[in-house]
Design a protein around this motif. Structure first.
Motif, PDB file in Angstrom:
ATOM      1  N   LYS A  16       0.833  -1.211   0.000  1.00 22.32           N
ATOM      2  CA  LYS A  16       0.000   0.000   0.000  1.00 22.32           C
ATOM      3  C   LYS A  16       0.866   1.259   0.000  1.00 22.32           C
ATOM      4  N   LEU A  17       1.969   1.220   0.742  1.00 22.09           N
ATOM      5  CA  LEU A  17       2.878   2.357   0.799  1.00 22.09           C
ATOM      6  C   LEU A  17       3.517   2.609  -0.562  1.00 22.09           C
ATOM      7  N   LEU A  21       3.281   5.852  -2.995  1.00 21.03           N
ATOM      8  CA  LEU A  21       4.476   6.556  -3.459  1.00 21.03           C
ATOM      9  C   LEU A  21       4.540   6.628  -4.982  1.00 21.03           C
ATOM     10  N   TRP A  22       4.101   5.562  -5.661  1.00 20.37           N
ATOM     11  CA  TRP A  22       4.098   5.569  -7.114  1.00 20.37           C
ATOM     12  C   TRP A  22       3.161   6.646  -7.655  1.00 20.37           C
ATOM     13  N   PHE A  23       1.956   6.740  -7.096  1.00 18.05           N
ATOM     14  CA  PHE A  23       1.020   7.770  -7.534  1.00 18.05           C
ATOM     15  C   PHE A  23       1.515   9.162  -7.155  1.00 18.05           C
ATOM     16  N   TRP A  24       2.163   9.282  -6.008  1.00 19.22           N
ATOM     17  CA  TRP A  24       2.702  10.584  -5.598  1.00 19.22           C
ATOM     18  C   TRP A  24       3.795  11.047  -6.568  1.00 19.22           C
ATOM     19  N   LEU A  25       4.694  10.151  -6.957  1.00 22.11           N
ATOM     20  CA  LEU A  25       5.749  10.507  -7.904  1.00 22.11           C
ATOM     21  C   LEU A  25       5.172  10.827  -9.281  1.00 22.11           C
ATOM     22  N   VAL A  28       3.830  14.377  -8.962  1.00 21.92           N
ATOM     23  CA  VAL A  28       4.927  15.346  -8.956  1.00 21.92           C
ATOM     24  C   VAL A  28       5.516  15.500 -10.362  1.00 21.92           C
ATOM     25  N   ALA A  29       5.641  14.417 -11.108  1.00 17.73           N
ATOM     26  CA  ALA A  29       6.167  14.485 -12.469  1.00 17.73           C
ATOM     27  C   ALA A  29       5.252  15.297 -13.381  1.00 17.73           C
ATOM     28  N   ILE A  30       3.942  15.113 -13.249  1.00 18.53           N
ATOM     29  CA  ILE A  30       2.985  15.858 -14.078  1.00 18.53           C
ATOM     30  C   ILE A  30       3.023  17.343 -13.730  1.00 18.53           C
ATOM     31  N   VAL A  31       3.031  17.662 -12.444  1.00 14.77           N
ATOM     32  CA  VAL A  31       3.066  19.071 -12.028  1.00 14.77           C
ATOM     33  C   VAL A  31       4.378  19.722 -12.467  1.00 14.77           C
ATOM     34  N   SER A  32       5.485  19.008 -12.374  1.00 13.28           N
ATOM     35  CA  SER A  32       6.780  19.553 -12.798  1.00 13.28           C
ATOM     36  C   SER A  32       6.811  19.810 -14.301  1.00 13.28           C
TER      37      SER A  32
END
Length: 129
Positions: A16-17, A21-25, A28-32
């Motif tokens: 689950k962690l 983390l995969w969705f969080w990264l 972050v990649a899309i926003v960057s």
């Protein structure tokens, strides 16, 4: 024959962690990427910066002899970009004071350049030792 699957409770939590983390990264990649495109557009286009600076110059208590277009030409595209970034980071009021002061300095600089324009001679000979 029975197959027994070893299921550890920690593995369930780790799974689950790592999914989080995969969705969080990914987020972050899309926003960057979007932010990078915005920066490239801001570097290539100076119309937004001109509008912002024109609004700041319209708040000046007295009108200057130098026009907005002359001021924009003096600043150039890199100066417009720097002024836009100062406006984003400082806020509206300090940026407007800074813009008005820079236009007044630009006017004084243009006046002093006209005075000394006749006295300047091109360098024709270079002394070598």
């Amino acid at each position: 024959m029975d197959t027994v699957l070893c299921v550890l409770t920690l593995n369930i939590y780790y799974e689950k962690l790592f999914i989080f983390l995969w969705f969080w990264l990914l987020f972050v990649a899309i926003v960057s990427t979007i932010n990078s495109m915005k920066w490239v557009y801001s570097l290539c286009s100076s119309t937004k910066a001109q509008k912002v600076i024109q609004n700041y110059l319209s708040t000046a208590p007295m009108k200057s002899q130098i026009t907005d277009e002359q001021f924009f030409r003096t600043l150039g595209p890199d100066g417009l970009f720097v002024m836009e970034q100062m406006a984003l980071n400082l806020g509206d009021i300090p940026a407007s004071y800074l813009t008005i002061s820079m236009r007044n300095i630009c006017q004084n600089w243009a006046d002093s350049e006209d005075e000394y324009d006749d006295d300047r001679q091109p360098l024709t000979t270079i002394k070598s030792h």
